[in-house]
Design a protein around this motif. Structure first.
Motif, short mmCIF file in Angstrom:
data_model
loop_
_atom_site.label_atom_id
_atom_site.label_comp_id
_atom_site.label_asym_id
_atom_site.label_seq_id
_atom_site.Cartn_x
_atom_site.Cartn_y
_atom_site.Cartn_z
N ASN A 248 24.81 70.01 22.79
CA ASN A 248 23.81 69.84 21.72
C ASN A 248 22.93 68.64 22.01
O ASN A 248 22.63 67.82 21.14
N SER A 249 22.52 68.52 23.27
CA SER A 249 21.71 67.38 23.70
C SER A 249 20.35 67.88 24.20
O SER A 249 20.29 68.73 25.08
N PRO A 250 19.27 67.35 23.62
CA PRO A 250 19.23 66.38 22.53
C PRO A 250 19.51 67.04 21.18
O PRO A 250 19.39 68.26 21.04
N ASN A 251 19.85 66.20 20.20
CA ASN A 251 20.12 66.68 18.85
C ASN A 251 18.80 66.70 18.06
O ASN A 251 18.14 65.68 17.94
N PHE A 252 18.43 67.88 17.53
CA PHE A 252 17.18 68.00 16.79
C PHE A 252 17.40 67.77 15.30
O PHE A 252 18.35 68.29 14.72
N VAL A 253 16.50 66.99 14.70
CA VAL A 253 16.52 66.74 13.26
C VAL A 253 15.14 67.08 12.73
O VAL A 253 14.16 66.44 13.12
N PRO A 254 15.02 68.11 11.88
CA PRO A 254 16.06 69.02 11.41
C PRO A 254 16.44 70.05 12.49
O PRO A 254 15.67 70.30 13.41
N GLN A 255 17.61 70.63 12.29
CA GLN A 255 18.21 71.51 13.30
C GLN A 255 17.39 72.77 13.58
O GLN A 255 17.51 73.35 14.66
N ARG A 256 16.54 73.18 12.64
CA ARG A 256 15.82 74.44 12.83
C ARG A 256 14.90 74.39 14.06
O ARG A 256 14.57 75.43 14.64
N TRP A 257 14.50 73.18 14.48
CA TRP A 257 13.61 73.09 15.64
C TRP A 257 14.36 73.29 16.95
O TRP A 257 13.74 73.50 17.99
N LYS A 258 15.69 73.25 16.89
CA LYS A 258 16.48 73.48 18.10
C LYS A 258 16.22 74.88 18.65
O LYS A 258 16.05 75.07 19.86
N LYS A 259 16.17 75.86 17.77
CA LYS A 259 15.96 77.26 18.20
C LYS A 259 14.56 77.43 18.79
O LYS A 259 14.38 78.11 19.80
N VAL A 260 13.57 76.80 18.16
CA VAL A 260 12.20 76.88 18.66
C VAL A 260 12.12 76.32 20.08
O VAL A 260 11.53 76.92 20.98
N TYR A 261 12.75 75.17 20.26
CA TYR A 261 12.78 74.51 21.56
C TYR A 261 13.52 75.37 22.59
O TYR A 261 13.05 75.59 23.71
N LYS B 80 7.81 75.22 39.64
CA LYS B 80 8.76 76.28 39.28
C LYS B 80 9.59 75.77 38.10
O LYS B 80 10.30 74.78 38.20
N MET B 81 9.51 76.48 37.00
CA MET B 81 10.11 75.97 35.77
C MET B 81 11.55 76.41 35.54
O MET B 81 12.33 75.70 34.91
N GLU B 82 11.92 77.56 36.05
CA GLU B 82 13.26 78.08 35.75
C GLU B 82 14.39 77.13 36.14
O GLU B 82 15.28 76.86 35.33
N PRO B 83 14.38 76.54 37.36
CA PRO B 83 15.47 75.62 37.72
C PRO B 83 15.51 74.39 36.80
O PRO B 83 16.59 73.88 36.49
N LEU B 84 14.34 73.88 36.39
CA LEU B 84 14.30 72.72 35.51
C LEU B 84 14.78 73.09 34.11
O LEU B 84 15.49 72.32 33.45
N ALA B 85 14.38 74.27 33.66
CA ALA B 85 14.78 74.71 32.31
C ALA B 85 16.28 74.96 32.22
O ALA B 85 16.89 74.71 31.18
N LYS B 86 16.89 75.43 33.30
CA LYS B 86 18.33 75.72 33.29
C LYS B 86 19.15 74.48 32.94
O LYS B 86 20.11 74.54 32.18
N LYS B 87 18.77 73.34 33.53
CA LYS B 87 19.49 72.09 33.28
C LYS B 87 19.34 71.69 31.80
O LYS B 87 20.32 71.31 31.15
N ALA B 88 18.11 71.79 31.28
CA ALA B 88 17.87 71.43 29.88
C ALA B 88 18.64 72.36 28.94
O ALA B 88 19.21 71.93 27.93
N LEU B 89 18.69 73.64 29.27
CA LEU B 89 19.42 74.61 28.44
C LEU B 89 20.92 74.34 28.47
O LEU B 89 21.61 74.46 27.45
N LYS B 90 21.42 73.96 29.64
CA LYS B 90 22.86 73.67 29.76
C LYS B 90 23.23 72.48 28.87
O LYS B 90 24.24 72.50 28.17
N CYS B 91 22.40 71.43 28.90
CA CYS B 91 22.66 70.25 28.06
C CYS B 91 22.62 70.61 26.58
O CYS B 91 23.43 70.12 25.78
N LEU B 92 21.69 71.49 26.22
CA LEU B 92 21.55 71.88 24.82
C LEU B 92 22.74 72.72 24.37
O LEU B 92 23.33 72.47 23.30
N ASP B 93 23.10 73.72 25.17
CA ASP B 93 24.14 74.66 24.76
C ASP B 93 25.55 74.06 24.83
O ASP B 93 26.40 74.38 24.01
N GLU B 94 25.79 73.18 25.80
CA GLU B 94 27.14 72.64 25.97
C GLU B 94 27.37 71.35 25.18
O GLU B 94 28.47 71.10 24.71
#
Length: 722
Positions: free
Chosen positions: A383-396, A367-381
């Protein structure tokens, strides 16, 4: 007393020098990490290459980028770890071994699982050894004492632990669902292992007669053979053309089965006639409609891509042969209306290189949704992990939002066998969808659990499937450091500092690592994700083993030297995430761009020879630093340019501008130092004056510092001169 410095040979010999220093680094274990050392840490866990032969230039490119970063941080005094390893690559290795067996007139079923796994391990020893040799030849300053393999004992323990924890938390389940099936590898594949290709095909229009003989409906399809498994016809509820047909049935041509006409929002009234055939067992959208409207699920396909007994007169035919024969039969019976040329996307298996078949199959899922929620929270709150270049952050991020449950079971033998044992009675040894199972660390543990629940008169059989390779790879940043044990390595180096990888595996691997790490370690597995481009061949195509267009880096290393190749690859990085094209003549194995970098190495060598000849056996330390008030104009200029270059190089490396850093060093060394400063001071060096002493001090100081700056990029020649 001054140190005695031997003269450099008149010509630089990369082969001898590089072999010498690679051996010295290995003997003295200079890259071995120390988890008891204090201070700031810097850790890279390298993306493990598949044990599928040898590496190509794309791998060399990634290794070079990682090595610049790790050597730079090591020189800055950080406690560094570069941890190497390889991946078992289930499907890819199966493909190789299946081809070898086919050449002998055999299949893996002929030799059995045990013998097949012996062959796989033998292949791993050969291929893995070649890969490690290539990584060492490229100068990767890794801690080889910590080398890992995704099937080694420690990582196998981590995989079992992760599976059991996810299962006990209700995040792993077994069920009968529609999966992407690869008839070539005879295994399920995940969504991200499917490549969509635009193909020129056809759209066939057929007449489906109404059962009450009041007319017919017209349906259009790109896969006519699947009509044998149709169990309904659907229209959009807002489509006025078909409202009077809702609730009626049609009689399926060829088969004679009576199936309902119903309304569903999923139907696109603009596609074809707006009236679609529904095959729940062979199409993802139809699967959803089949569940909603409680339609029968009729599978017409065998796992090898041939049709089964449910296909009637077409049973045993390959799916594409059956397609032609179904069309022919429908035409003969008067049901074919027209055929249109039609360009459309067809999903292909990334490994098997054949169109995948949506197939009903009992598989294991996460089940991916519970795992994805944690990753999304880290990203949105954070910016972890930090993507270089930043444009790949949106793709991820976009992918995390829309992902579906992950099918993790593979019908293969090489890999982590699923730690689940089916409870089989003494009288019935067949495993069905309803056979109870026990998830455990071992068969002994499973048997103890099973006896408690089902009594003593039982026997167990382990699930024959293995886990998707990306399941073990998803644990890589922390399993390689000792997880699930709280090891000193894990405490010291986790989370890691930088992941260096290509944009093409953000979905395959990066997101899976962040989701697994978020769940099991409660933090993201790396601070930065440095996304580099791909090395493309002379025709602009991505280099890959399967496309057979890769270049063995050892060919160019043997011709021009490792440092020349390293410098070429790094210098050509126009910006983070941008692809590079390598100039290469396949007929002669020559490369103008790598040759230019060899010339750069020779330029540095000759400049160093000149400087050292005039140091008269002294070192920069014994000569001391020139006094400011004694500096002449050209001395002040070169020192100013040098310190600007130091600042720029540090700034660019820390911002992942490695290509710009490499180009800046070239301009300083070749232009400012060699072509200008050395020429300007030559006359001063022949006269016994204080000016000569200042010139010698300045030359020594600049050469000393330049070697440090260039070392992460060209480690062998700088080590030799140093």
């Amino acid at each position: 007393m001054t140190a005695s410095i031997p003269e450099l040979p008149t010509q630089y010999d990369p082969k001898t020098t590089e072999a010498k220093w690679q051996e010295a680094w290995s003997i003295h274990q200079v890259f071995q990490a120390d988890n008891s050392k204090d201070g700031e840490t810097y850790c890279i866990v390298i993306p493990p290459p598949n044990v599928t032969g040898t590496l190509h230039m794309g791998h060399a490119f990634g290794d070079c980028l990682m090595d610049v970063l790790i050597r730079y941080h090591r020189m800055c005094g950080h406690n560094t770890l570069c941890l190497p390893g390889t991946d078992h690559a289930s499907i890819a290795v199966h493909t190789i071994l299946d081809k070898q067996l086919k050449a002998e007139g055999l299949t893996r079923q002929d030799i059995g699982r045990e013998k097949f796994l012996e062959k796989a391990w033998q292949w791993k020893q050969e291929s893995g050894g070649q890969i490690v040799n290539q990584m060492k030849r490229i100068g990767l300053s890794a801690d080889w004492s910590r080398e890992r393999f995704t099937l080694d004992e420690g990582l196998s323990k981590a995989v079992k632990t992760a599976f059991i924890k996810l299962y006990e938390a209700g995040l792993i389940y077994r069920g009968n669902y529609l999966v992407n099936w690869c008839p070539a590898s005879l295994s399920a594949v995940s969504d991200v292992e499917v490549e969509s290709k635009e193909v020129d095909g056809h759209l066939w229009h057929f007449r489906y007669p109404l059962s009450d003989n009041s007319g017919h409906v017209e349906v259009a399809t790109t896969r006519p053979e699947t009509m044998l498994g149709d169990t309904g016809v659907a229209v959009n509820p807002n489509d006025e053309r078909y409202k009077n047909l809702l609730g009626k049935t049609i009689t399926l041509p060829i088969v004679g089965r009576e199936i309902p006409i119903f309304a569903d929002e999923l139907v696109d009234p603009e596609f074809g006639t707006g009236c679609v055939k529904v095959t729940p067992a062979h199409d993802p959208n139809d699967f959803e409609m089949g569940n909603r409207h409680q339609l029968p699920f009729i599978n017409i396909m065998n796992k090898d891509g041939t049709l089964n007994e449910n296909a009637g007169i077409f049973a045993g035919q390959d799916r594409f042969v059956a397609r032609k024969n179904v069309i022919k039969k429908l035409e003969e019976d008067g049901f074919l209306i027209k055929t249109e040329n039609y360009s459309h996307a067809v999903p292909y298996s990334d490994r098997g290189k054949v169109p995948v078949e949506p197939l009903l199959s009992t598989q294991w899922f996460v089940k991916m949704e519970p795992l994805a929620k944690k990753a999304l929270k880290c990203l949105d709150e954070n910016n972890s992990p930090n993507f270089v270049p930043q444009r790949w952050k949106k793709v991820y991020r976009d992918w995390l939002v829309k992902l579906k449950d992950w099918c993790i079971s593979r019908q293969l033998w090489w890999g982590h066998q699923i730690p689940a044992w089916y409870v089989i009675s003494e009288t019935n040894g067949e495993i069905t969808d309803n056979t109870p199972f026990i998830v455990a660390n071992s068969e002994v543990e499973a048997l103890e659990k099973a006896k408690q629940e089902y009594g003593d008169n039982i026997k167990l059989e382990q699930d024959p499937d293995v886990l998707d390779t990306w399941f073990s790879s998803g644990l890589w940043p922390f399993s390689t450091l000792g997880w699930p044990e709280n090891t000193e390595d894990l405490k010291t180096y986790y989370p890691t500092s930088t992941l260096v990888t290509g944009f093409d595996i953000i979905f395959f691997w990066v997101a899976r690592m962040t989701m697994m790490a978020g769940y099991f370690t409660d933090e993201m597995p790396f601070k930065d994700v440095y996304i580099h481009g791909l090395v493309r061949d002379e025709n602009g195509k991505k280099m890959s083993k399967t496309a057979n267009n890769g270049i063995d880096p050892l060919i160019l290393i043997d011709e021009y030297g490792t440092d020349a190749l390293r410098y070429t690859l790094i210098r050509d990085v126009a910006g983070a995430g941008q692809d590079i094209s390598l100039q290469y003549d396949r007929k002669t194995d020559q490369s103008e761009s790598v040759e230019a970098s060899r010339n750069f190495a020779n330029k540095l060598w000759n400049a160093a020879r000149f400087v050292m000849m005039h140091l008269k056996g002294e070192t920069p330390q014994s000569l001391g630093t020139p006094e400011i008030d004694k500096l002449e104009l050209c001395d002040r200029w070169i020192l100013s340019r040098f310190h600007q270059t130091v600042q720029q190089t540090r700034k660019q490396i820390e911002a992942y501008g490695l290509g710009e850093a490499a180009k800046g060093l070239y301009e300083f060394i070749w232009g400012d130092f060699c072509d200008w400063y050395i020429e300007l001071v030559k006359t001063r060096l022949w006269q016994e004056t204080p000016s000569r002493d200042v010139a010698r001090q300045t030359l020594a100081y600049i050469l000393d510092g330049t070697l440090k700056l260039l070392h992460p990029f060209m480690p062998h020649i700088t080590e030799e001169i140093w």
